[in-house]
Scaffold this active site. Structure first.
Site, PDB file in Angstrom:
ATOM      1  N   ASP A 540      90.504  83.206 101.682  1.00 33.63           N
ATOM      2  CA  ASP A 540      91.530  82.164 101.565  1.00 33.63           C
ATOM      3  C   ASP A 540      92.201  82.047 102.935  1.00 33.63           C
ATOM      4  O   ASP A 540      92.917  82.959 103.368  1.00 33.63           O
ATOM      5  CB  ASP A 540      92.539  82.599 100.484  1.00 33.63           C
ATOM      6  CG  ASP A 540      93.619  81.566 100.243  1.00 33.63           C
ATOM      7  OD1 ASP A 540      93.826  80.703 101.118  1.00 33.63           O
ATOM      8  OD2 ASP A 540      94.270  81.643  99.174  1.00 33.63           O
ATOM      9  N   HIS A 541      91.966  80.925 103.584  1.00 32.03           N
ATOM     10  CA  HIS A 541      92.441  80.792 104.963  1.00 32.03           C
ATOM     11  C   HIS A 541      93.959  80.623 105.055  1.00 32.03           C
ATOM     12  O   HIS A 541      94.519  80.589 106.140  1.00 32.03           O
ATOM     13  CB  HIS A 541      91.717  79.621 105.651  1.00 32.03           C
ATOM     14  CG  HIS A 541      91.635  79.750 107.138  1.00 32.03           C
ATOM     15  ND1 HIS A 541      92.497  80.540 107.880  1.00 32.03           N
ATOM     16  CD2 HIS A 541      90.780  79.205 108.043  1.00 32.03           C
ATOM     17  CE1 HIS A 541      92.182  80.450 109.160  1.00 32.03           C
ATOM     18  NE2 HIS A 541      91.135  79.647 109.298  1.00 32.03           N
ATOM     19  N   ARG A 542      94.623  80.550 103.909  1.00 35.21           N
ATOM     20  CA  ARG A 542      96.089  80.543 103.952  1.00 35.21           C
ATOM     21  C   ARG A 542      96.613  81.963 104.106  1.00 35.21           C
ATOM     22  O   ARG A 542      97.735  82.192 104.542  1.00 35.21           O
ATOM     23  CB  ARG A 542      96.656  79.941 102.659  1.00 35.21           C
ATOM     24  CG  ARG A 542      96.269  78.497 102.422  1.00 35.21           C
ATOM     25  CD  ARG A 542      96.635  78.059 101.031  1.00 35.21           C
ATOM     26  NE  ARG A 542      96.016  78.896 100.001  1.00 35.21           N
ATOM     27  CZ  ARG A 542      96.246  78.786  98.699  1.00 35.21           C
ATOM     28  NH1 ARG A 542      97.087  77.873  98.250  1.00 35.21           N
ATOM     29  NH2 ARG A 542      95.639  79.577  97.837  1.00 35.21           N
TER      30      ARG A 542
END
Ligand code: CAO
Length: 569
Positions: A540-542
């Protein structure tokens, strides 16, 4: 009140017909000749009219039933003759108003003061009579100004005739299949007198030259009315009603009303639907042209309409405001292309579908690929086979991978956190529980091995084996599948060079493992055959950045590539 049973009428030689559609619900007031239900043979549809006025009780058949002449269809409660005589007509409006609760509130003081108006066909602009194709009101209905009350059809178009005043329907003067001309009487409507009182008179509106409404007592003295003098005397018969001044002012000028009445929006030439469905569509603001009919010859049923509305509502709630939303996948009838079969999804499959879509739509995914050289690990694993057998265990590469991931999580805590609900904080976890995807006959399950960092390889292998077995047997508890920090999804026993796994949100990452294969590997001096394990880390690139993922993957690869590094960290 007496009970009246409605039966299947003469079918003109047809042996049996199907009950296609119901038009009433229990408690509805029905007038004599109102369509109660629709029957259909393989050649035509026919509406079964109510033999008498009364209150609809219930249907004695179900939609889809086959019925024959004389079969019982429905029950009505009708006013017996003696009751009808006993009830003065002047009371009827009061009784209708009290039965119709919504209207009763509105006309609290109106019933006794109500005045009747006559609704007539407006200027149709046609020299020839038009067919009445639908009558949308019945005795006892409450109509509001502007409501469509009948649908007329010429050979070119359908037009709605709107009510020009609000009130209670006292009498319907047309039936379906009648032919009508401009000025013909359509219905008598009782309007609260305070409304009609407010209407301008001839004097107040000397220019008025057309009218869609005349006082009913102008042409038909109301039964029981004390005065036989009409308040506005018609100068001519109803067929020339347009020259009579209005007793209730239309909310728009007569010219405008014609535009509304003949508006192209009302043209429904391509639609095949019964009156009840048309009425419901009007009430819901649905253009039936947009609705796909699934009945015989494309007839639109109430179910079709409901489904259309449900889909539209769903689309509306899903579509983000002011941006282009996710377009719905069009429904396709695959049977047009070949033989098909519909099967119901298992509970697990349905939940997986929801979880996958939720994650796919919410999580900005990135997938990082690498290969681990597990030549030495495999040699060691195989050397432990006897010991594994003695313990009654299967020591597969997955146990080593789970152990390596636990170590990598400890070394890279950014992967062991989740995004907070508000999207503005992280939740860091200080425990290491790892989910392992298991393929089962009923669908994908992800049991969780708890506290992997505190367990040795034998214990992990044992737990993995037990959890996988229970998953396939369907005996996992909810607790067995909760609390995961990260997931390992191994297809290594099956094959493939690589795949991009979907993050099991709210976890931050998932490691996809494919089949290890011997490949030529350059060791700086020469190519050597090595067993390489394809790895794909989705995150999850967040929560995790590319550099974090690079560090995590390097740790996993080095741990699997050199077992000694397990004891070095
Ligand atoms: N490369 C080559 N061989 C592998 C391997 C790999 N990466 N991983 C396992 N194997 C081999 C093992 O060596 C073993 O063979 P041997 O008995 O000859 O040693 C065999 O595969 C074992 O397979 P297994 O299925 O019995 O056990 P496992 O520990 O490898 O896998 C489990 C367990 C539960 C992960 C697996 O059975 C499973 O269900 N995988 C599917 C997961 C899935 O569907 N993921 C997709 C999710 S969608 O995102």
């Amino acid at each position: 009140m007496a009970l009246e049973i409605v039966v299947v009428p003469d079918l003109g030689g047809v042996e049996s017909v199907e009950v296609l559609e119901f038009n009433c619900k229990p408690g509805d007031n029905v007038a004599s000749e109102d369509a109660l239900l629709v029957l259909e043979s393989d050649k035509a549809t026919m509406e079964v009219p109510s033999p008498l006025s009364g209150v609809f009780k219930r249907y004695l058949v179900a939609e889809g039933d086959q019925v024959k002449v004389g079969d019982q269809l429905a029950e009505l409660e009708v006013v017996s003759e003696s009751e009808a005589v006993a009830q003065p007509i002047s009371d009827s409006l009061e009784s209708i108003a009290s039965e119709e609760k919504p209207y009763a509130d509105v006309v609290e003081i109106a019933p006794v003061l109500a005045e009747e108006i006559l609704l007539v066909v407006p200027d149709t602009g046609s020299d020839v009579p038009l067919d009445v194709v639908e009558v949308l009101l019945k005795v006892g209905d409450e109509v509001s100004e502007g409501d469509a009350v009948v649908v007329l059809e010429s050979d070119k178009a359908s037009v709605d005739v709107p009510a020009t005043a609000s009130g209670l329907v006292r009498e319907v003067l047309v039936s379906e299949a009648d032919k009508v001309n401009t000025g013909d009487q359509v219905a008598r409507i009782a309007v609260p007198s305070n409304v009609s009182d407010a209407a301008p008179t001839d004097d107040a509106n000397p220019d008025a030259s057309t009218s869609l409404v005349v006082p009913a007592d102008a042409v038909l003295p109301a039964e029981g009315s004390e005065s036989s003098e009409p308040s506005v005397a018609p100068s001519v018969a109803p067929s020339v009603a347009p020259s009579v001044a209005p007793s209730v002012a239309p909310s728009v000028a007569p010219g405008e009303l014609m535009v509304e009445a003949m508006s192209p929006q009302t043209v429904q030439l391509d639609v095949y639907a019964g009156p009840a469905v048309r009425l419901a569509a009007r009430e819901l603001g649905v253009d039936l042209i947009e609705v796909k009919g699934t009945g015989p010859r494309g007839r639109i049923s109430r179910d079709d309409l409901n489904k259309f509305v449900a889909v539209r509502l769903l689309e509306a709630t899903r579509a983000p405001k002011n941006v282009v939303g996710i377009p719905a996948v069009p429904e396709i009838d695959f049977s047009k292309f070949g033989s098909v079969e519909k099967t119901k999804m298992t509970k697990i499959q349905s939940l997986t579908a929801v979880n996958m879509q939720r994650s796919w739509l919410n999580v900005p995914h990135v997938t990082h690929f690498d290969e681990a050289d597990i030549t030495d690990l495999e040699a060691f694993r195989k050397s432990m086979r006897d010991q594994a057998d003695l313990r009654g265990l299967k020591l597969t590469p997955v146990a080593f991978i789970v152990k390596a991931v636990a170590r990598a999580l400890a070394l890279n805590p950014v992967f062991n956190r989740s995004l907070g609900d508000d999207g503005k904080h992280f939740v860091q976890k200080f425990y290491i529980h790892i989910g392992v995807a298991v393929d089962t006959p009923k669908g994908l399950l992800v049991p969780v091995v708890k506290d992997v960092d505190q367990k040795g390889l034998w214990e992990i292998a044992k737990e993995l084996g037990e959890l996988a077995t229970r998953a396939r047997e369907g005996s996992l508890s909810a607790a067995d599948m909760q609390g995961g920090c990260f997931t390992v999804s191994s297809l290594g026993n099956l094959g493939g060079n690589g795949f991009t796994p979907i993050v099991n949100t709210p976890e931050a990452g998932i490691l996809g493992v494919s089949k290890a294969q011997i490949k030529p590997h350059w060791n700086g001096q020469e190519f050597k055959p090595r067993l390489l394990l394809p790895l794909a880390l989705s995150y999850d690139h967040r929560v995790v950045n590319g550099a974090d993922s690079g560090r995590f993957m390097v740790d996993v690869v080095s741990l699997l590539g050199d077992l000694r590094s397990f004891i070095m960290h």
